[in-house]
Design an enzyme around this catalytic site. Structure first.
Site: not given
Length: 742
Positions: A321, A379, A402
């Site tokens: 991530c 995250h 994202d």
């Protein structure tokens, strides 16, 4: 390598223009046997100076390396600005009575006027612009003999990417016969956060400097109790980056006429940076097996990733991530979209969109049946700044996107842009993916126990409302500060404070729009039980040290209680997935009324080291069961094993173009040698990313490596180092240096 990239991109652009235009000289008559030179008095364009440097300067684009290339400059401007160019002809043109001059700007493979991908402008000699700034326009600034200085107004809504320019010259008496000139320069038009008419307009100077122009930054990782930033080289001005951005947009499936819409462009970026659906940039991997690629911890910035992606023509292995977020930040800032990484400490991965993370225990409460939904230790995604004309008023500003492939959106691994305002107030009906982001920052963690008497077969035994979204972190605007001095907590932008009525009402509102959410939130809570349990919190453990964790039971009732207690430790990936069980203990205790007893798990360094995975994340949890009342208690806690930092020694100042000695060192904290060692050094304006293989480091010994770098630009610069070995990975460090222009 980057030179080849640029040349290939320019060659491809020229091929497209040639295919579109067919001929450099157009003869409208079917009989074109006469040479064009035979047309008496026909004007010709001899040369065009697109003033790459000065146009870049007035558009805040002068730092792009493509502007300064000696083998062929690129013109980089922002929409809403003016393009200045000098056009020299073979004659002194009289635009009022004798000659015609036209500019044609084209975008995409099949440009046309109706959809805005082609614009035709006539140079009439007019010296003022049309007051309607939504239209393309051209004006004559000066004429000196055969040279015209022109300015072209570029509207603030045009498509972002590579535009081509053709200049047509003809006689007013015979407009069908014309000479067409095409400049060789590649012309990029970018979003413009300095222009009030652009949807990415950001009014604050300091924020623009940070979120558009800063080419280095920080991405926070770790545990919510103890986390630290890792420096990342965004490198958006590197000459490999803009060509890579154009390649991504071509492959994104976004129609040329939609590439001026920042909502659609940012959504496409979230899709294209991961490689799950399209030919995106980076493959994600979270199981620690990177033998056919490079582990995420080896990367120090986006340049090497984008360059490898372009030169090899396939996705890069591997990222996670925070790597996805770093690349997204680079692409957005290169295109002119204000962007920043955001780290969510304790981030929920809510697979069924119930706004809960559900854990299930067996009927006796002694074993965990399932924790299929996870709470990630951290995250990272991105905020992008834009107006949202597609949403109700008040939903513009920061939007979350994202690129980490977690859940599909419209059948594709993409996410956002989701309005922060919509997330904060639970407006899950608004585009895009607001429901998923609400869960990530605000889901409740619910523990269920198997119970055949209940309608659904389970009863709710515990609800934790503040475990998710503990801290949302980004870098504050300004220079690179030491440690956490530039850490900015932005919880208030994403959620009301936990426990407040506003937060409770938001979750109820959001859950009411989801069938699974209604089930979880409508389920009755169980009454408070009479044994009080606690589990000791651990912030971090230095690698090489032992650790202990203690659970406490206190009987608050007037009767004796028989209690079964279990404490378990395991290593885990930062996504909350268990890697390996390390050790567990269980015991039965009896507590009289008012009594308290502690139960401790001791774990030695030898027991946990070989079971560690990257980032050194550990999980301990305790399950307790009271025989008399059937009370069940469950608690888990994550912490991180601390690794040493790489110490970087630099001179206090350095000179651009002259060598600078960089010394890297750390002490091996473990009782075994480090093998297969490498270090990557990176820093915008100092050095392009370099990876060097090193000799083994002795057990408890010192790693030391020296290298020379040659600073390219003046100013405050940051150098980043990342050390990796078979035994220890993800040892990082950074240091600032002031570079003086020679």
């Amino acid at each position: 390598m980057s030179e080849i990239l640029f040349d290939n991109l320019r060659a491809e652009n020229n091929r497209r223009r040639a295919a579109d235009n067919r001929e450099i000289i157009f003869m409208e008559e079917e009989d074109a046997s006469n040479d064009i030179d035979a047309v008496e008095g026909l004007p010709k364009v001899i040369s065009v100076d697109l003033q790459a440097r000065s146009n870049a300067l007035k558009c805040n684009c002068e730092r792009f390396e493509l502007v300064e290339r000696k083998d062929g400059r690129s013109v980089i401007i922002r929409r809403g600005a003016t393009l200045t160019l000098d056009v020299t002809l073979n004659t002194s043109p009289d635009l009022k009575t004798d000659h015609k001059l036209g500019l044609i700007f084209s975008f995409g493979q099949n440009p046309n006027v109706p959809n805005g991908t082609q614009v035709k402008l006539d140079v009439t000699g007019e010296q003022t612009f049309n007051p309607d700034t939504s239209l393309w326009d051209v004006r004559l600034v000066t004429q000196t003999g055969d040279t015209l200085t022109l300015e072209v107004h570029v509207p603030a809504h045009v498509m972002v990417g590579i535009w081509s320019l053709s200049i047509e010259a003809s006689l007013q008496s015979n407009p069908k016969d014309k000479h067409v000139y095409q400049p060789e320069e590649t012309m990029y038009i970018l979003f413009n956060p300095w222009n009030k008419d652009d949807d990415v307009y950001m009014p604050d100077d300091e924020e623009r400097n940070e979120y558009v122009l800063n080419d280095i930054g920080k991405i926070w990782r770790g545990n919510w109790r103890k986390n630290k930033a890792r420096d990342w080289n965004y490198g958006q001005f590197d000459d490999a980056v803009l060509p890579a951005c154009m390649y991504l947009m071509e492959n994104a499936g976004l129609r040329p006429e939609n590439r001026g819409d920042v909502v659609l462009v940012s959504r496409a970026i979230s899709k294209m940076v991961n490689a799950n659906d399209e030919s995106g940039v980076v493959y994600g991997r979270w199981d620690g097996d990177y033998k056919d690629g490079k582990g995420p911890s080896h990367w120090t910035g986006s340049i090497a990733i984008l360059e490898q992606y372009m030169t090899r023509g396939r996705p890069v292995k591997y990222g996670q991530c925070w790597v996805f977020s770093g690349v997204v930040n680079t692409v957005c800032r290169a295109l002119g979209i204000p962007c920043r990484p955001v780290t969510n400490m304790r981030s929920a991965h809510d697979t069924d969109m119930s706004l809960t993370i559900d854990k299930f225990l067996n009927e006796k409460g002694t074993h965990i049946l399932d924790i299929s939904e996870k709470v990630w230790n951290f995250h990272v995604w991105n905020d992008v700044w834009m107006a949202r004309h597609d949403l109700p008023e008040g939903n513009g500003g920061w939007q979350a996107i994202d690129a980490t492939p977690q859940e599909r959106s419209n059948g594709i691994f993409q996410c956002g842009p989701a309005s922060q305002t919509a997330i904060k107030f639970g407006r899950t009906e608004l585009n895009y993916d607001v429901n998923f982001l609400v869960g990530e920052v605000n889901a409740d963690v619910i523990t269920w126990q198997q119970d055949p008497k209940e309608k659904l077969g389970f009863r709710k035994i515990r609800e934790n409302v503040d475990d998710v979204g503990r801290e949302l972190i980004t870098k504050a605007p300004g220079g690179m500060a030491f440690g956490d001095q530039d850490k900015q907590i932005i919880n208030d932008l994403y959620k009301a404070p936990e426990g407040t009525e506003a937060n409770k009402q938001m979750l109820k509102t959001a859950a009411s729009k989801s069938r699974t959410g209604r089930v979880a939130f409508d389920f009755p809570d169980q009454p408070v039980e009479d044994v009080e349990f606690t589990l000791e919190d651990i912030e971090e453990v230095p690698i090489g040290d032992d650790f202990s964790v203690t659970a406490t039971a206190k009987n608050m009732s007037d009767s004796t209680r028989t209690i079964w207690m279990k404490i378990c430790s395991s290593s885990e990936y930062y996504t909350g997935v268990r890697a390996e069980r390390i050790k567990w203990v269980a015991n039965n205790i009896t507590l009289k009324a008012g009594e308290e007893e502690q139960f401790t798990l001791h774990v030695s360094y030898a027991e946990y080291f070989d079971k560690l995975v990257e980032y050194g994340m550990m999980m301990v949890f305790s399950v307790c069961h009271v025989e008399e009342t059937k009370q069940v208690w469950f608690k888990d806690d994550a912490f991180q094993v601390k690794k040493p930092m790489v110490d970087i020694e630099l001179p206090s100042t350095a000179a651009a173009g002259k060598s600078m000695l960089v010394s890297l060192s750390f002490t091996n904290p473990i009782d075994r040698p480090l093998t297969r060692c490498s270090v990557t050094v990176d820093g915008p304006g100092l050095t392009r990313p370099k990876t060097v293989q090193l000799k083994d480091v002795a057990a408890k010994g010192e790693m030391r490596y020296e290298m020379k770098v040659y600073p390219k630009r003046g100013g405050r610069r940051t150098i980043i180092a990342a050390f990796n070995s078979r035994e220890l990975v993800d040892l990082t460090g950074s240091q600032n240096v002031d570079v003086i222009e020679a």
